[in-house]
Design a protein around this motif. Structure first.
Motif, PDB file in Angstrom:
ATOM      1  N   GLN A 115      -2.434 -25.255 -15.344  1.00 24.26           N
ATOM      2  CA  GLN A 115      -1.995 -26.599 -14.933  1.00 24.26           C
ATOM      3  C   GLN A 115      -0.505 -26.499 -14.651  1.00 24.26           C
ATOM      4  O   GLN A 115       0.307 -26.419 -15.575  1.00 24.26           O
ATOM      5  CB  GLN A 115      -2.268 -27.608 -16.058  1.00 24.26           C
ATOM      6  CG  GLN A 115      -3.747 -27.861 -16.268  1.00 24.26           C
ATOM      7  CD  GLN A 115      -4.025 -28.761 -17.466  1.00 24.26           C
ATOM      8  OE1 GLN A 115      -3.868 -28.362 -18.617  1.00 24.26           O
ATOM      9  NE2 GLN A 115      -4.428 -29.984 -17.192  1.00 24.26           N
ATOM     10  N   ASP A 143      -8.352 -28.422 -12.821  1.00 25.22           N
ATOM     11  CA  ASP A 143      -9.098 -29.475 -12.111  1.00 25.22           C
ATOM     12  C   ASP A 143      -9.793 -28.939 -10.851  1.00 25.22           C
ATOM     13  O   ASP A 143     -10.357 -29.730 -10.089  1.00 25.22           O
ATOM     14  CB  ASP A 143      -8.189 -30.657 -11.773  1.00 25.22           C
ATOM     15  CG  ASP A 143      -7.100 -30.283 -10.776  1.00 25.22           C
ATOM     16  OD1 ASP A 143      -7.085 -29.135 -10.280  1.00 25.22           O
ATOM     17  OD2 ASP A 143      -6.258 -31.148 -10.487  1.00 25.22           O
ATOM     18  N   SER A 273     -12.526 -40.172 -12.013  1.00 24.42           N
ATOM     19  CA  SER A 273     -11.950 -39.682 -13.264  1.00 24.42           C
ATOM     20  C   SER A 273     -10.531 -40.208 -13.436  1.00 24.42           C
ATOM     21  O   SER A 273      -9.910 -40.695 -12.486  1.00 24.42           O
ATOM     22  CB  SER A 273     -11.952 -38.153 -13.279  1.00 24.42           C
ATOM     23  OG  SER A 273     -10.987 -37.665 -12.364  1.00 24.42           O
ATOM     24  N   ASN A 275      -7.771 -38.378 -14.345  1.00 24.50           N
ATOM     25  CA  ASN A 275      -6.752 -37.493 -13.782  1.00 24.50           C
ATOM     26  C   ASN A 275      -6.563 -37.679 -12.281  1.00 24.50           C
ATOM     27  O   ASN A 275      -5.465 -37.534 -11.771  1.00 24.50           O
ATOM     28  CB  ASN A 275      -7.080 -36.031 -14.101  1.00 24.50           C
ATOM     29  CG  ASN A 275      -6.587 -35.650 -15.482  1.00 24.50           C
ATOM     30  OD1 ASN A 275      -5.402 -35.446 -15.681  1.00 24.50           O
ATOM     31  ND2 ASN A 275      -7.497 -35.599 -16.447  1.00 24.50           N
ATOM     32  N   THR A 276      -7.650 -37.974 -11.586  1.00 28.27           N
ATOM     33  CA  THR A 276      -7.540 -38.173 -10.134  1.00 28.27           C
ATOM     34  C   THR A 276      -7.286 -39.649  -9.800  1.00 28.27           C
ATOM     35  O   THR A 276      -7.228 -40.016  -8.636  1.00 28.27           O
ATOM     36  CB  THR A 276      -8.823 -37.713  -9.428  1.00 28.27           C
ATOM     37  OG1 THR A 276      -9.925 -38.401 -10.020  1.00 28.27           O
ATOM     38  CG2 THR A 276      -9.044 -36.216  -9.584  1.00 28.27           C
TER      39      THR A 276
END
Ligand SMILES: [Zn+2]
Length: 499
Positions: A115, A143, A273, A275-276
């Motif tokens: 990440q 991801d 989600s 994170n997105t």
């Protein structure tokens, strides 16, 4: 190929066993015909293998209520990059792996889980070239939206002239697809290893929500000797009619698997989600105000979702509805209420306080992955700013009487229920301050949510058991994460045994 789970069941007497939550006084457990047939002092040893547990604890076997088994089996084979805090650290991990255990000649080294958003340095092909020698190196981000390749791998995947070697979006997906394309035989072997590894953590069953229909694959795996786990294999909308046409419904055993594999729930995904920032919420994501997708995105209109649930439940399928944002959870509950079919909501990460009571009233299971809260707490603090008091609201759910199930969503978190129990009871990891400690739940609730609802080991119950060296109800966060498991029984068979 025979995994550890291929053992035969035998009549067994476990002595000096302490049932978790059953008080300090040790007892004997007699196991026969796949069931616990006696719990008490001084049971007859005649005809039984006697194993002295020397005061170890015995609890119902563990379940992971949400996994993607193929993806997990693949990711387990990859170099784990999740701990790296810089591009240079990643290059060092790659160099170390190539020195200690290089892949077979001609194969690439594949790593997963970096990440780079907060790194002080940038991923670059030259950093990898400096350590990779003649092994192509492909590193996939956590991801999956980025892939970092060395020059040899860039040539192999048609990006010889890419300046940095950090591919994004479609180019990254394509590379990941290419390196994930292994033969069914290879994948089955890795799944068998992953199943044995799960059994070694005390797991007796998983709900496999792999997106490709896996009923036949699991039947083949069991026939080939992969018998370490019970599997409930989910069915997605694209496969609903085909499975229903076979006359199969949720809960039905799959032929030729000795009842180990059953048809799982009907899985339907209703938003994105966190994170997105596609999880569908009542409020806009900070910074996205005015954007048409500022509140995330629902996958189905309300009437479409109702239609799917109606179709599935009338064919005998119990739904498992993916909903992460609070708006998605409200819509999922509306639809489940209208159809009256029961089922679970998967993730249930952000909840409108009024909806918590609806879970209980409608008898909808909340299937939550507590370790995601530890992975995503900083992201949630930012993207769900001001709302995190009702994110991963485990204690609110338990207090309202909602049936809770814990899982990993492996490969997102490791397939290890002790990790989920630790995250649920401490809401802390790596020595950080607990995140919303008011939403911690007690160990007995976390354990019951990880044992398919069984809270004790009783005569007459299935001999699906885990033997631990520490008391799971008294262990610290660190002890839970590293819980020493010395035995696992599935219907009396030893799927993991060190005693
Ligand atoms: Zn999932």
């Amino acid at each position: 190929m025979t995994g550890a789970g291929a053992e035969e069941a035998r009549r067994t007497l476990l002595t000096d066993a302490r049932p978790a939550g059953g008080g300090e006084r040790p007892v004997d457990l007699l196991i026969d015909g796949g069931r616990v047939v006696g719990v008490g002092p001084d049971l007859p040893a005649a005809g039984a293998d006697v194993v002295d547990l020397e005061g170890r604890w015995v609890a119902p076997g563990l379940w992971d209520s949400h996994v993607h088994m193929d993806q997990w089996a693949l990711v387990r084979q990859r170099l784990d990059l999740s701990s790296a805090r810089s591009a240079a650290e990643v290059a060092a991990l790659v160099g170390e792996r190539l020195r200690s255990s290089p892949p077979p000649a001609g194969q690439s080294l594949v790593g997963y889980g970096f990440q780079d958003a907060l790194w002080p340095d940038a991923p670059d092909r030259a950093l990898l070239d400096a350590v990779s020698g003649d092994v192509p190196v492909v590193l996939v981000s956590k991801d999956l939206h980025a892939a970092w390749l060395d020059s040899r791998a860039l040539r192999e995947h048609g990006h010889a002239d890419h300046p940095s070697g950090l591919l994004r979006e479609q180019a990254a997906f394509d590379v990941n697809t290419a390196v994930s394309a292994v033969s069914e035989q290879q994948l089955d072997l890795w799944v068998a290893e992953a199943a044995d590894a799960a059994a070694a953590r005390g797991v007796v069953g998983v709900v496999d929500l792999e997106m490709t229909l896996s009923l036949d694959r699991w039947a083949c795996r069991v026939a080939a000797g992969t018998r370490a786990l019970r599997v409930r294999a989910g069915v997605y909308p694209a496969d609903l009619d085909a499975v229903a046409a076979l006359g199969l419904r949720t809960g039905d055993p799959v032929e030729g698997t000795d009842g180990l594999v059953t048809v799982g729930p009907f899985k339907i995904i209703t938003d994105g989600s966190l994170n997105t920032r596609t999880a569908w919420c009542h409020d806009p994501y900070p910074g996205l105000e005015g954007d048409p997708a500022a509140r995330g995105l629902p996958t189905y209109e309300a009437d479409e979702l109702v239609a799917w649930l109606r179709r599935a439940s009338s064919a005998g399928f119990v739904p498992a509805v993916h909903a992460i944002g609070d708006a998605a959870n409200s819509r999922a509950l509306d639809a489940l209420e209208e159809v009256g079919c029961g089922g679970s909501i998967e993730h249930a990460q952000l909840l409108d306080p009024q909806d918590v009571a609806r879970f209980a009233r409608l008898g909808i299971v909340a299937s939550v992955q507590p370790e995601h809260a530890m992975d995503d707490r900083d992201v949630a603090d930012r993207h769900w700013s001001g709302r995190t008091g009702r994110a991963f609201a485990l204690e609110s759910l338990v207090e309202a009487g909602v049936v809770l199930r814990l899982g990993s969503d492996a490969p997102v978190a490791p397939l290890d229920p002790w990790v989920a129990v630790a995250a649920a009871t401490s809401r802390s990891r790596d020595g950080r301050e607990p995140w919303h400690p008011e939403q911690r739940i007690v160990a007995s609730a976390a354990l019951a949510a990880s044992t398919d609802g069984r809270s004790s080991v009783e005569a007459g119950s299935a001999a699906d058991l885990v033997v631990t060296d520490l008391d799971p109800l008294a262990a610290s966060d660190a002890e839970l994460r590293a819980m020493p498991v010395s035995g696992t029984l599935l219907a009396g068979r030893r799927t993991h045994w060190t005693l």
